[in-house]
Design a protein around this motif. Structure first.
Motif, PDB file in Angstrom:
ATOM      1  N   LEU A   1       0.836  -1.182   0.000  1.00  0.00           N
ATOM      2  CA  LEU A   1       0.000   0.000   0.000  1.00  0.00           C
ATOM      3  C   LEU A   1       0.881   1.245   0.000  1.00  0.00           C
ATOM      4  O   LEU A   1       1.969   1.255   0.569  1.00  0.00           O
ATOM      5  CB  LEU A   1      -0.904   0.001   1.233  1.00  0.00           C
ATOM      6  N   LYS A   2       0.366   2.316  -0.641  1.00  0.00           N
ATOM      7  CA  LYS A   2       1.165   3.531  -0.730  1.00  0.00           C
ATOM      8  C   LYS A   2       1.402   4.196   0.619  1.00  0.00           C
ATOM      9  O   LYS A   2       2.329   4.985   0.758  1.00  0.00           O
ATOM     10  CB  LYS A   2       0.497   4.532  -1.686  1.00  0.00           C
ATOM     11  N   ASP A   3       0.560   3.889   1.599  1.00  0.00           N
ATOM     12  CA  ASP A   3       0.765   4.478   2.918  1.00  0.00           C
ATOM     13  C   ASP A   3       1.628   3.596   3.819  1.00  0.00           C
ATOM     14  O   ASP A   3       1.742   3.842   5.018  1.00  0.00           O
ATOM     15  CB  ASP A   3      -0.567   4.772   3.598  1.00  0.00           C
ATOM     16  N   ALA A   4       2.257   2.573   3.232  1.00  0.00           N
ATOM     17  CA  ALA A   4       3.165   1.726   4.013  1.00  0.00           C
ATOM     18  C   ALA A   4       4.350   2.563   4.486  1.00  0.00           C
ATOM     19  O   ALA A   4       4.821   3.450   3.772  1.00  0.00           O
ATOM     20  CB  ALA A   4       3.650   0.549   3.168  1.00  0.00           C
ATOM     21  N   PRO A   5       4.868   2.300   5.689  1.00  0.00           N
ATOM     22  CA  PRO A   5       6.040   3.036   6.161  1.00  0.00           C
ATOM     23  C   PRO A   5       7.248   2.732   5.293  1.00  0.00           C
ATOM     24  O   PRO A   5       7.326   1.669   4.661  1.00  0.00           O
ATOM     25  CB  PRO A   5       6.225   2.519   7.590  1.00  0.00           C
ATOM     26  N   PRO A   6       8.220   3.662   5.239  1.00  0.00           N
ATOM     27  CA  PRO A   6       9.401   3.467   4.393  1.00  0.00           C
ATOM     28  C   PRO A   6      10.113   2.140   4.617  1.00  0.00           C
ATOM     29  O   PRO A   6      10.552   1.492   3.666  1.00  0.00           O
ATOM     30  CB  PRO A   6      10.307   4.649   4.769  1.00  0.00           C
ATOM     31  N   GLY A   7      10.220   1.724   5.866  1.00  0.00           N
ATOM     32  CA  GLY A   7      10.905   0.467   6.153  1.00  0.00           C
ATOM     33  C   GLY A   7      10.222  -0.727   5.510  1.00  0.00           C
ATOM     34  O   GLY A   7      10.879  -1.652   5.021  1.00  0.00           O
ATOM     35  N   GLN A   8       8.886  -0.716   5.490  1.00  0.00           N
ATOM     36  CA  GLN A   8       8.144  -1.813   4.875  1.00  0.00           C
ATOM     37  C   GLN A   8       8.314  -1.795   3.365  1.00  0.00           C
ATOM     38  O   GLN A   8       8.434  -2.842   2.724  1.00  0.00           O
ATOM     39  CB  GLN A   8       6.660  -1.696   5.230  1.00  0.00           C
ATOM     40  N   LEU A   9       8.345  -0.604   2.787  1.00  0.00           N
ATOM     41  CA  LEU A   9       8.577  -0.488   1.343  1.00  0.00           C
ATOM     42  C   LEU A   9       9.949  -1.030   0.973  1.00  0.00           C
ATOM     43  O   LEU A   9      10.083  -1.822   0.031  1.00  0.00           O
ATOM     44  CB  LEU A   9       8.483   0.981   0.914  1.00  0.00           C
ATOM     45  N   LEU A  10      10.958  -0.637   1.721  1.00  0.00           N
ATOM     46  CA  LEU A  10      12.324  -1.078   1.425  1.00  0.00           C
ATOM     47  C   LEU A  10      12.456  -2.592   1.571  1.00  0.00           C
ATOM     48  O   LEU A  10      13.090  -3.255   0.744  1.00  0.00           O
ATOM     49  CB  LEU A  10      13.318  -0.368   2.338  1.00  0.00           C
ATOM     50  N   GLN A  11      11.846  -3.134   2.626  1.00  0.00           N
ATOM     51  CA  GLN A  11      11.894  -4.582   2.810  1.00  0.00           C
ATOM     52  C   GLN A  11      11.146  -5.288   1.693  1.00  0.00           C
ATOM     53  O   GLN A  11      11.551  -6.363   1.232  1.00  0.00           O
ATOM     54  CB  GLN A  11      11.300  -4.965   4.169  1.00  0.00           C
ATOM     55  N   GLY A  12      10.045  -4.683   1.236  1.00  0.00           N
ATOM     56  CA  GLY A  12       9.292  -5.253   0.126  1.00  0.00           C
ATOM     57  C   GLY A  12      10.121  -5.314  -1.144  1.00  0.00           C
ATOM     58  O   GLY A  12      10.098  -6.316  -1.870  1.00  0.00           O
ATOM     59  N   ILE A  13      10.861  -4.258  -1.417  1.00  0.00           N
ATOM     60  CA  ILE A  13      11.720  -4.226  -2.599  1.00  0.00           C
ATOM     61  C   ILE A  13      12.783  -5.319  -2.502  1.00  0.00           C
ATOM     62  O   ILE A  13      13.029  -6.056  -3.453  1.00  0.00           O
ATOM     63  CB  ILE A  13      12.375  -2.840  -2.742  1.00  0.00           C
ATOM     64  N   ARG A  14      13.377  -5.441  -1.348  1.00  0.00           N
ATOM     65  CA  ARG A  14      14.417  -6.467  -1.167  1.00  0.00           C
ATOM     66  C   ARG A  14      13.835  -7.870  -1.288  1.00  0.00           C
ATOM     67  O   ARG A  14      14.461  -8.763  -1.859  1.00  0.00           O
ATOM     68  CB  ARG A  14      15.083  -6.282   0.196  1.00  0.00           C
ATOM     69  N   THR A  15      12.635  -8.064  -0.749  1.00  0.00           N
ATOM     70  CA  THR A  15      11.992  -9.377  -0.805  1.00  0.00           C
ATOM     71  C   THR A  15      11.725  -9.792  -2.239  1.00  0.00           C
ATOM     72  O   THR A  15      12.049 -10.907  -2.661  1.00  0.00           O
ATOM     73  CB  THR A  15      10.671  -9.364  -0.012  1.00  0.00           C
ATOM     74  N   VAL A  16      11.116  -8.901  -3.006  1.00  0.00           N
ATOM     75  CA  VAL A  16      10.793  -9.212  -4.400  1.00  0.00           C
ATOM     76  C   VAL A  16      12.063  -9.392  -5.215  1.00  0.00           C
ATOM     77  O   VAL A  16      12.142 -10.260  -6.095  1.00  0.00           O
ATOM     78  CB  VAL A  16       9.899  -8.109  -4.997  1.00  0.00           C
ATOM     79  N   ALA A  17      13.075  -8.591  -4.931  1.00  0.00           N
ATOM     80  CA  ALA A  17      14.327  -8.679  -5.689  1.00  0.00           C
ATOM     81  C   ALA A  17      15.006 -10.033  -5.524  1.00  0.00           C
ATOM     82  O   ALA A  17      15.695 -10.505  -6.437  1.00  0.00           O
ATOM     83  CB  ALA A  17      15.279  -7.567  -5.266  1.00  0.00           C
ATOM     84  N   THR A  18      14.799 -10.681  -4.386  1.00  0.00           N
ATOM     85  CA  THR A  18      15.416 -11.989  -4.161  1.00  0.00           C
ATOM     86  C   THR A  18      14.691 -13.111  -4.897  1.00  0.00           C
ATOM     87  O   THR A  18      15.148 -14.245  -4.915  1.00  0.00           O
ATOM     88  CB  THR A  18      15.434 -12.342  -2.664  1.00  0.00           C
ATOM     89  N   GLY A  19      13.535 -12.786  -5.476  1.00  0.00           N
ATOM     90  CA  GLY A  19      12.772 -13.800  -6.184  1.00  0.00           C
ATOM     91  C   GLY A  19      11.591 -14.308  -5.397  1.00  0.00           C
ATOM     92  O   GLY A  19      10.809 -15.126  -5.879  1.00  0.00           O
TER      93      GLY A  19
END
Length: 219
Positions: free
Chosen positions: A108-126
């Motif tokens: 969600l766009k209102d997710a805190p920055p830390g959750q966004l960053l972790q999401g990017i890292r999670t998806v990047a790992t496959g």
């Protein structure tokens, strides 16, 4: 030193793009390689820059995020690029369509920055990323529409335990939560998840959720 994850940002709002880029570029393991404001530009830039992943808005001009996702990560794409959809909750139907189009997850766009960053890292790992707090509402709301007609046979045999794990995945539980529910170790859960994905020829947990609802395995 590991190479940073290369991220392309696609959002038609300049302030949001700038904010995302600032947050992402401040991380030593992440790098913004491009920005754009519509889906067509996202597809063109992704093919030119070959980022590790795209952070994609849904509602954009020229070509929306769903179609852009399908062109970058959908079935039949020779070299798919991972897509993380970032949207508002009241666009949940669009998010679901984006997942079907090949996105690896959503936030969600209102997710805190830390959750966004972790999401990017999670998806990047496959791995796939589903926001657990809205998974039931998101997919469950459209379950009746996506299920096949009654009488459609299930052409893949899963064991009772694998079916149990699949149902829990579809209900938004993480591996650790599944482990606690079934009183097994997280490593055992990972093994079951891997078997399920292999047997069903699915790419990730997102596709497993869609499969479960299409087969009527959850309500």
């Amino acid at each position: 030193m590991n190479t940073p994850v290369r991220v392309l940002i696609a959002d038609d709002q300049v302030l949001i793009r700038t904010g995302l880029a600032t947050i992402i570029d401040a991380q030593p393991d992440l790098e913004v390689v491009g920005e754009c404001g519509d889906g067509r530009a996202a597809v063109d830039l992704a093919r030119e820059l070959n980022p590790d992943m795209v952070v994609m808005d849904v509602r954009m001009p020229v070509l929306d995020g769903i179609e852009a996702t399908r062109l970058l990560a959908g079935a039949g794409v020779a070299h798919p690029i991972k897509v993380l959809v970032v949207t508002t909750f009241n666009l949940d139907e669009y998010v679901y369509e984006a997942l079907r189009a090949g996105a690896s997850g959503f936030l969600l766009k209102d997710a805190p920055p830390g959750q966004l960053l972790q999401g990017i890292r999670t998806v990047a790992t496959g791995a796939a990323l589903l926001a657990p707090e809205v998974t039931r509402q998101l997919v469950g709301r459209y379950a009746a529409r996506i299920r096949p007609p009654k009488g459609t046979p299930d052409d893949v045999a899963l064991t009772p335990r694998e079916l149990e794990v699949l149902r829990l995945i579809a209900n938004g539980l993480s591996n650790s939560e599944i482990a606690g529910t079934l009183v097994i170790s997280p490593e055992t859960v990972k093994t079951y998840v891997s078997r399920i994905l292999t047997k069903l020829d699915l790419r990730d947990r997102v596709q497993a959720v869609v499969y479960a609802y299409r087969r009527g395995l959850v309500t």
